[in-house]
Design a protein around this motif. Sequence first.
Motif, short mmCIF file in Angstrom:
data_model
loop_
_atom_site.label_atom_id
_atom_site.label_comp_id
_atom_site.label_asym_id
_atom_site.label_seq_id
_atom_site.Cartn_x
_atom_site.Cartn_y
_atom_site.Cartn_z
N VAL A 1 -10.77 4.61 4.83
CA VAL A 1 -11.73 3.83 6.07
C VAL A 1 -10.95 3.01 5.29
O VAL A 1 -11.84 2.37 4.02
CB VAL A 1 -12.57 3.95 6.41
CG1 VAL A 1 -12.47 2.23 7.69
CG2 VAL A 1 -12.83 4.63 7.34
N PHE A 2 -9.78 2.15 5.18
CA PHE A 2 -9.22 0.10 4.71
C PHE A 2 -9.48 -1.05 6.04
O PHE A 2 -8.63 -0.78 6.87
CB PHE A 2 -7.61 1.14 4.64
CG PHE A 2 -7.23 -0.40 3.76
CD1 PHE A 2 -7.72 -0.10 3.03
CD2 PHE A 2 -5.63 -0.46 4.59
CE1 PHE A 2 -7.14 -1.84 1.78
CE2 PHE A 2 -5.54 -1.89 3.66
CZ PHE A 2 -6.24 -1.67 1.71
N VAL A 3 -9.89 -1.76 4.96
CA VAL A 3 -10.46 -2.43 6.08
C VAL A 3 -8.78 -4.11 5.56
O VAL A 3 -10.34 -4.43 4.50
CB VAL A 3 -11.09 -3.39 6.28
CG1 VAL A 3 -11.04 -4.33 7.39
CG2 VAL A 3 -12.40 -2.37 7.42
N PRO A 4 -7.93 -4.06 5.32
CA PRO A 4 -7.31 -5.21 4.21
C PRO A 4 -7.83 -6.67 4.07
O PRO A 4 -7.91 -6.89 3.17
CB PRO A 4 -6.08 -5.03 4.77
CG PRO A 4 -5.60 -5.18 6.04
CD PRO A 4 -7.32 -3.63 6.45
N GLU B 1 -1.30 3.77 15.55
CA GLU B 1 -2.28 1.96 15.43
C GLU B 1 -2.01 1.45 14.70
O GLU B 1 -2.91 0.22 14.79
CB GLU B 1 -3.69 3.06 15.35
CG GLU B 1 -3.89 4.34 16.33
CD GLU B 1 -3.48 3.63 18.05
OE1 GLU B 1 -4.25 2.63 18.69
OE2 GLU B 1 -3.91 4.32 19.16
N GLY B 2 -1.13 1.45 13.54
CA GLY B 2 -0.92 0.16 13.00
C GLY B 2 -1.86 -0.35 12.01
O GLY B 2 -2.25 -1.17 11.62
N VAL B 3 -2.79 1.21 11.47
CA VAL B 3 -4.15 0.67 10.39
C VAL B 3 -3.45 1.82 9.57
O VAL B 3 -2.68 2.44 9.01
CB VAL B 3 -4.93 1.92 11.08
CG1 VAL B 3 -5.38 0.70 12.76
CG2 VAL B 3 -5.20 3.04 12.01
N GLY B 4 -4.55 1.38 8.57
CA GLY B 4 -4.75 2.47 7.58
C GLY B 4 -3.36 1.96 6.17
O GLY B 4 -3.23 0.92 5.90
N CYS C 1 1.08 -1.44 -0.05
CA CYS C 1 0.05 -0.45 -0.08
C CYS C 1 1.32 1.53 -0.26
O CYS C 1 2.27 1.37 -0.05
CB CYS C 1 -1.30 -0.15 1.57
SG CYS C 1 -1.84 -1.36 1.64
N PHE C 2 0.12 2.41 -1.08
CA PHE C 2 0.93 3.57 -1.16
C PHE C 2 -0.10 4.42 -0.30
O PHE C 2 -1.05 4.76 -1.09
CB PHE C 2 2.16 3.52 -1.85
CG PHE C 2 1.63 3.71 -3.18
CD1 PHE C 2 0.86 5.44 -3.53
CD2 PHE C 2 0.86 3.17 -3.46
CE1 PHE C 2 0.85 5.91 -4.42
CE2 PHE C 2 0.59 2.82 -5.25
CZ PHE C 2 0.37 4.55 -5.28
N PHE D 1 -0.35 1.73 6.93
CA PHE D 1 0.57 0.68 7.68
C PHE D 1 -0.35 -0.67 8.68
O PHE D 1 0.50 -1.64 9.04
CB PHE D 1 0.76 1.29 9.14
CG PHE D 1 1.07 2.68 9.09
CD1 PHE D 1 2.41 3.03 8.43
CD2 PHE D 1 0.64 3.52 9.16
CE1 PHE D 1 3.44 3.84 7.92
CE2 PHE D 1 1.06 5.73 8.81
CZ PHE D 1 2.09 5.15 8.03
N SER D 2 -0.83 -1.06 7.77
CA SER D 2 -2.45 -2.54 8.24
C SER D 2 -1.68 -3.78 7.52
O SER D 2 -1.88 -4.39 7.23
CB SER D 2 -3.66 -2.09 8.41
OG SER D 2 -4.19 -1.23 7.29
N CYS D 3 -1.21 -3.09 5.75
CA CYS D 3 -0.46 -3.15 4.65
C CYS D 3 0.68 -4.64 4.88
O CYS D 3 1.05 -4.62 5.69
CB CYS D 3 -0.17 -3.00 3.65
SG CYS D 3 -1.93 -2.48 2.51
N ASP D 4 1.12 -5.46 4.21
CA ASP D 4 2.32 -6.14 4.47
C ASP D 4 3.31 -5.46 4.85
O ASP D 4 3.90 -5.61 5.54
CB ASP D 4 2.16 -7.41 3.50
CG ASP D 4 1.57 -8.27 3.63
OD1 ASP D 4 1.15 -9.32 4.51
OD2 ASP D 4 0.46 -8.21 2.59
#
Length: 163
Positions: A142-145, A51-54, A31-32, A56-59
């Motif tokens: 809002v991103f939910v991988p 929080e490690g989301v958005g 993700c970028f 930053f929640s990608c690989d």
Amino acid sequence: GKPAAGGGGGGGGGGGGEPQPRGAADLRLLCFAVVAPLSYRAVLVAAQYVEGVGVFSCDEYLLFSNVSSASLFAPGIHPTRWPASGGPEVRVLPGSLQEEDCGHQGCPSLNAGMLAKVWEEVVHNSMTRSHDWIVQLDPDTVFVPTRLRRLLWGHCPQRGEAC
């Protein structure tokens, strides 16, 4: 832990013979995001990092701006729970991150020249080869991988092949 902004990832597969079957959870996402300095999006990305989301929640992730990480996430932009390491790596690209003038329609889009530079950097980055999908994220999305992985899984070849 948070994904590292660099390095590659290994794929599935076991010790030899037949490749191991893959599932949606095995899809690797790179993700970028592009973040303008002194913007509400910079504040959002700083909070997402903690929080490690958005993105930053990608690989793995790539962040782009026209200023360094230290400038982008200066005190007053980042939350108080900011790591001593200084936050995420930011790839600095020369140019303007000003939104294009769309007249009375008010479309908040990144200028086309800068977006083309960003995509060129992403496509030519060695990290792209070790991922199944590349995802461009706006910081205020809002991103939910896990949900995206399930949706994308239907577009992958069968029998454990690379997606």
